[in-house]
Design a protein around this motif. Structure first.
Motif, PDB file in Angstrom:
ATOM      1  N   GLU A 358      41.197  -7.299  22.234  1.00 18.35           N
ATOM      2  CA  GLU A 358      40.033  -7.678  23.046  1.00 18.35           C
ATOM      3  C   GLU A 358      38.917  -6.668  22.832  1.00 18.35           C
ATOM      4  O   GLU A 358      39.157  -5.457  22.858  1.00 18.35           O
ATOM      5  CB  GLU A 358      40.401  -7.754  24.520  1.00 18.35           C
ATOM      6  N   ASP A 359      37.686  -7.169  22.613  1.00 17.54           N
ATOM      7  CA  ASP A 359      36.532  -6.291  22.441  1.00 17.54           C
ATOM      8  C   ASP A 359      35.419  -6.724  23.384  1.00 17.54           C
ATOM      9  O   ASP A 359      35.417  -7.839  23.906  1.00 17.54           O
ATOM     10  CB  ASP A 359      36.045  -6.310  20.982  1.00 17.54           C
ATOM     11  N   ASP A 360      34.482  -5.821  23.614  1.00 13.93           N
ATOM     12  CA  ASP A 360      33.362  -6.095  24.521  1.00 13.93           C
ATOM     13  C   ASP A 360      32.090  -6.466  23.768  1.00 13.93           C
ATOM     14  O   ASP A 360      30.979  -6.184  24.239  1.00 13.93           O
ATOM     15  CB  ASP A 360      33.110  -4.877  25.422  1.00 13.93           C
ATOM     16  N   GLY A 361      32.246  -7.092  22.607  1.00 15.38           N
ATOM     17  CA  GLY A 361      31.100  -7.462  21.782  1.00 15.38           C
ATOM     18  C   GLY A 361      30.355  -8.674  22.309  1.00 15.38           C
ATOM     19  O   GLY A 361      30.558  -9.141  23.433  1.00 15.38           O
ATOM     20  N   HIS A 362      29.499  -9.225  21.441  1.00 15.92           N
ATOM     21  CA  HIS A 362      28.632 -10.339  21.858  1.00 15.92           C
ATOM     22  C   HIS A 362      29.314 -11.698  21.820  1.00 15.92           C
ATOM     23  O   HIS A 362      28.731 -12.708  22.199  1.00 15.92           O
ATOM     24  CB  HIS A 362      27.368 -10.383  20.996  1.00 15.92           C
ATOM     25  N   GLY A 363      30.584 -11.761  21.361  1.00  7.32           N
ATOM     26  CA  GLY A 363      31.322 -13.024  21.399  1.00  7.32           C
ATOM     27  C   GLY A 363      30.819 -14.024  20.368  1.00  7.32           C
ATOM     28  O   GLY A 363      30.155 -13.688  19.389  1.00  7.32           O
ATOM     29  N   GLY A 364      31.156 -15.292  20.623  1.00 13.18           N
ATOM     30  CA  GLY A 364      30.731 -16.355  19.717  1.00 13.18           C
ATOM     31  C   GLY A 364      31.509 -16.424  18.421  1.00 13.18           C
ATOM     32  O   GLY A 364      31.033 -17.021  17.446  1.00 13.18           O
ATOM     33  N   ALA A 365      32.718 -15.852  18.368  1.00 14.25           N
ATOM     34  CA  ALA A 365      33.529 -15.908  17.142  1.00 14.25           C
ATOM     35  C   ALA A 365      33.934 -17.342  16.852  1.00 14.25           C
ATOM     36  O   ALA A 365      34.295 -18.094  17.757  1.00 14.25           O
ATOM     37  CB  ALA A 365      34.764 -15.027  17.277  1.00 14.25           C
ATOM     38  N   ASN A 366      33.851 -17.721  15.579  1.00 12.36           N
ATOM     39  CA  ASN A 366      34.136 -19.099  15.171  1.00 12.36           C
ATOM     40  C   ASN A 366      34.976 -19.069  13.907  1.00 12.36           C
ATOM     41  O   ASN A 366      34.611 -18.411  12.923  1.00 12.36           O
ATOM     42  CB  ASN A 366      32.821 -19.856  14.932  1.00 12.36           C
ATOM     43  N   GLU A 367      36.094 -19.798  13.927  1.00 14.74           N
ATOM     44  CA  GLU A 367      37.005 -19.798  12.776  1.00 14.74           C
ATOM     45  C   GLU A 367      36.397 -20.464  11.554  1.00 14.74           C
ATOM     46  O   GLU A 367      36.857 -20.249  10.435  1.00 14.74           O
ATOM     47  CB  GLU A 367      38.312 -20.498  13.139  1.00 14.74           C
ATOM     48  N   THR A 368      35.375 -21.288  11.742  1.00 17.00           N
ATOM     49  CA  THR A 368      34.799 -22.036  10.614  1.00 17.00           C
ATOM     50  C   THR A 368      33.750 -21.240   9.853  1.00 17.00           C
ATOM     51  O   THR A 368      33.198 -21.737   8.875  1.00 17.00           O
ATOM     52  CB  THR A 368      34.169 -23.338  11.126  1.00 17.00           C
ATOM     53  N   ARG A 369      33.467 -20.017  10.288  1.00 10.44           N
ATOM     54  CA  ARG A 369      32.387 -19.243   9.664  1.00 10.44           C
ATOM     55  C   ARG A 369      32.884 -18.236   8.644  1.00 10.44           C
ATOM     56  O   ARG A 369      32.150 -17.345   8.234  1.00 10.44           O
ATOM     57  CB  ARG A 369      31.575 -18.513  10.745  1.00 10.44           C
ATOM     58  N   GLY A 370      34.145 -18.329   8.270  1.00 12.08           N
ATOM     59  CA  GLY A 370      34.666 -17.473   7.214  1.00 12.08           C
ATOM     60  C   GLY A 370      34.801 -16.014   7.594  1.00 12.08           C
ATOM     61  O   GLY A 370      34.606 -15.135   6.767  1.00 12.08           O
ATOM     62  N   SER A 371      35.134 -15.737   8.869  1.00 14.12           N
ATOM     63  CA  SER A 371      35.256 -14.354   9.327  1.00 14.12           C
ATOM     64  C   SER A 371      36.683 -13.835   9.254  1.00 14.12           C
ATOM     65  O   SER A 371      37.007 -12.826   9.862  1.00 14.12           O
ATOM     66  CB  SER A 371      34.744 -14.242  10.771  1.00 14.12           C
ATOM     67  N   PRO A 393      30.038 -17.162  24.170  1.00 17.31           N
ATOM     68  CA  PRO A 393      28.796 -16.444  23.852  1.00 17.31           C
ATOM     69  C   PRO A 393      28.510 -15.360  24.880  1.00 17.31           C
ATOM     70  O   PRO A 393      28.583 -15.591  26.079  1.00 17.31           O
ATOM     71  CB  PRO A 393      27.735 -17.553  23.885  1.00 17.31           C
ATOM     72  N   GLY A 394      28.222 -14.177  24.403  1.00 11.44           N
ATOM     73  CA  GLY A 394      28.025 -13.050  25.294  1.00 11.44           C
ATOM     74  C   GLY A 394      29.261 -12.192  25.483  1.00 11.44           C
ATOM     75  O   GLY A 394      29.177 -11.113  26.062  1.00 11.44           O
ATOM     76  N   GLY A 395      30.404 -12.715  25.017  1.00 11.05           N
ATOM     77  CA  GLY A 395      31.645 -11.957  25.063  1.00 11.05           C
ATOM     78  C   GLY A 395      32.340 -12.048  26.404  1.00 11.05           C
ATOM     79  O   GLY A 395      31.858 -12.708  27.327  1.00 11.05           O
ATOM     80  N   PRO A 396      33.498 -11.413  26.549  1.00  7.48           N
ATOM     81  CA  PRO A 396      34.201 -10.673  25.488  1.00  7.48           C
ATOM     82  C   PRO A 396      34.978 -11.619  24.572  1.00  7.48           C
ATOM     83  O   PRO A 396      35.133 -12.802  24.878  1.00  7.48           O
ATOM     84  CB  PRO A 396      35.149  -9.777  26.278  1.00  7.48           C
ATOM     85  N   THR A 397      35.478 -11.076  23.482  1.00  9.49           N
ATOM     86  CA  THR A 397      36.313 -11.826  22.550  1.00  9.49           C
ATOM     87  C   THR A 397      37.750 -11.348  22.692  1.00  9.49           C
ATOM     88  O   THR A 397      38.013 -10.140  22.653  1.00  9.49           O
ATOM     89  CB  THR A 397      35.835 -11.635  21.104  1.00  9.49           C
ATOM     90  N   ARG A 398      38.672 -12.288  22.857  1.00  9.47           N
ATOM     91  CA  ARG A 398      40.085 -11.950  23.027  1.00  9.47           C
ATOM     92  C   ARG A 398      40.930 -12.822  22.110  1.00  9.47           C
ATOM     93  O   ARG A 398      40.751 -14.044  22.069  1.00  9.47           O
ATOM     94  CB  ARG A 398      40.522 -12.135  24.477  1.00  9.47           C
TER      95      ARG A 398
END
Length: 407
Positions: A358-371, A393-398
């Motif tokens: 889990e991170d406190d970043g800006h979020g919005g991670a998407n599996e379709t964007r090649g990350s 969007p806006g986070g967090p990401t877990r």
């Protein structure tokens, strides 16, 4: 003393389970009443249009209970959407079992939930009654309308009753929790025969994912060898040929060329070691999963807090997958997350290795964007594991990953 602490911890966990089950039972009762009203109106043809919606409501409540039970035991697969068409839906074995479940759980879930919550409440109320019994009339003992309280001695007997309620809550809450979960464990899993079909389909999908992950890994190794190590070795060969010619013409120049060839050979050896580490990191054998992850966390560009609770070694392939998941996730946090802090937790529970990042970043991670998230999912599913990603969007990401922890 340790036994008592374990019983208290189990009763608190059971109370949490009972409270959640009471909420689901309330929803099940609403879905049951709605389905019953629609069924009655269908006799006159009025409720036919509302019947699919009623079945979808029953499916929604059932899926909530499946998810709740899956978090505390053996996972229960969800059957997907209700089949189209009223006749097809009523013949579906999942729909029939769900209708039976809402009818049974509306009673069992409500009764067990109310009793489970009432016991600790009465324990607190009656146990503290000697402290405030003077604030109520003598004929108004809490919960005991027939008991007149004439003094401290009577109030103390109410306090003893509160202690009894506390003991009953500690001893019987786990039993009530199991009783509350029984209708869901009985009726919500796939019917006999269907479970095998689902399992075959799941294994087929995971086998395909394993083959895809294997092919991707082979392409990665081939690309690393071709673009890095092979080019370095070609350079070494060219430099050795130039040095061989220079020995006869210009011996001083030959020594310089041999130094360049040695540097290129060392670079090729380093890149080859990197490729080998990517296949199965040697640090896992040397330091175990905890030590390997500590190295990852310490070298991460973003401050990383690591918590590892794995007392027993898992299978090498499982540890390698967990290492890959954490390494790729930390890479994504550094490159795309915009985070100032990342937390990694790894623990072994009920025969499964649980990894949480889990991170406190800006979020919005998407599996379709090649990350790299698609690669993580494929590698996890190849080992019959599960991956859940939450990144608003806006986070967090877990990211939560479960791997079967064979040994």
């Amino acid at each position: 003393m340790a036994y008592v602490r374990g019983r208290v911890r189990a009763s608190v966990d059971a109370l949490e389970h009972l409270v959640g089950g009471l909420g689901t039972a309330t929803l099940a009762l609403g879905a049951l009443l709605w389905a019953a009203i629609v069924a009655v109106t269908c006799l006159g043809g009025v409720g036919l249009l509302a019947a699919p919606g009623a079945l979808r409501a029953v499916r929604w409540v059932s899926d909530r209970e499946r998810a709740r039970l899956s978090r505390r035991g053996e996972p229960i697969p969800t059957p997907g959407p209700v089949p189209a068409g009223l006749r097809t839906a009523t013949r579906d074995p999942f729909v029939r079992r769900e209708l039976g479940w809402v009818a049974l759980y509306s009673l069992v879930g409500l009764v067990t939930g109310l009793v489970g919550i009432a016991l600790p409440l009465y324990a607190v109320q009656d146990g503290t009654f000697p402290l405030w019994y003077r604030l109520v009339p003598p004929d108004a003992a809490p919960g005991i309308v027939w008991w007149r309280i004439d003094g401290l001695s009577d109030a103390l007997w109410v306090g003893v009753l509160g202690v009894g309620c506390l003991a009953a809550a500690i001893w019987f809450s786990p039993v009530l929790a199991r009783l509350q979960a029984w209708p869901g464990r009985w009726l919500l899993p796939p019917p006999p025969g269907v479970d095998l079909s689902l399992r075959v389909a799941e294994l087929t999908a995971t086998r395909a994912a394993a083959l895809d992950a294997h092919a991707v890994e082979l392409r990665r190794i081939e690309r690393s060898l071709h673009d890095g190590t092979q080019n370095r070795l070609v350079a070494v060969n060219v430099l050795l040929g130039a040095a061989r010619r220079a020995v006869r013409r210009n011996p001083d120049r030959a020594d310089e060329i041999l130094g360049q060839a040695q540097d290129a050979a060392e670079q090729a050896l380093g890149e080859l070691r990197t490729v080998v580490r990517g296949i199965l990191p040697p640090v896992l054998d040397d330091r175990g999963l905890a030590g390997a992850l500590t190295g990852l966390a310490s070298s991460c560009a973003v401050p990383c807090r690591l918590e590892v609770d794995v007392a027993v070694r898992c299978a090498a392939s499982v540890e390698a997958t967990a290492y890959f998941v954490v390494a790729e996730a930390l890479t994504n946090v550094v490159r795309h997350g915009g985070a100032s802090q990342v937390d990694v937790a790894v623990r072994r529970e009920r025969g499964r290795l649980l990894v949480s990042i889990e991170d406190d970043g800006h979020g919005g991670a998407n599996e379709t964007r090649g990350s790299g998230l698609t690669g993580i999912r494929r590698r996890v599913e190849a080992y019959d594991g599960r991956m859940t990603l939450t990144s608003p969007p806006g986070g967090p990401t877990r990211m939560d990953v479960e791997l079967p922890c064979g040994s």
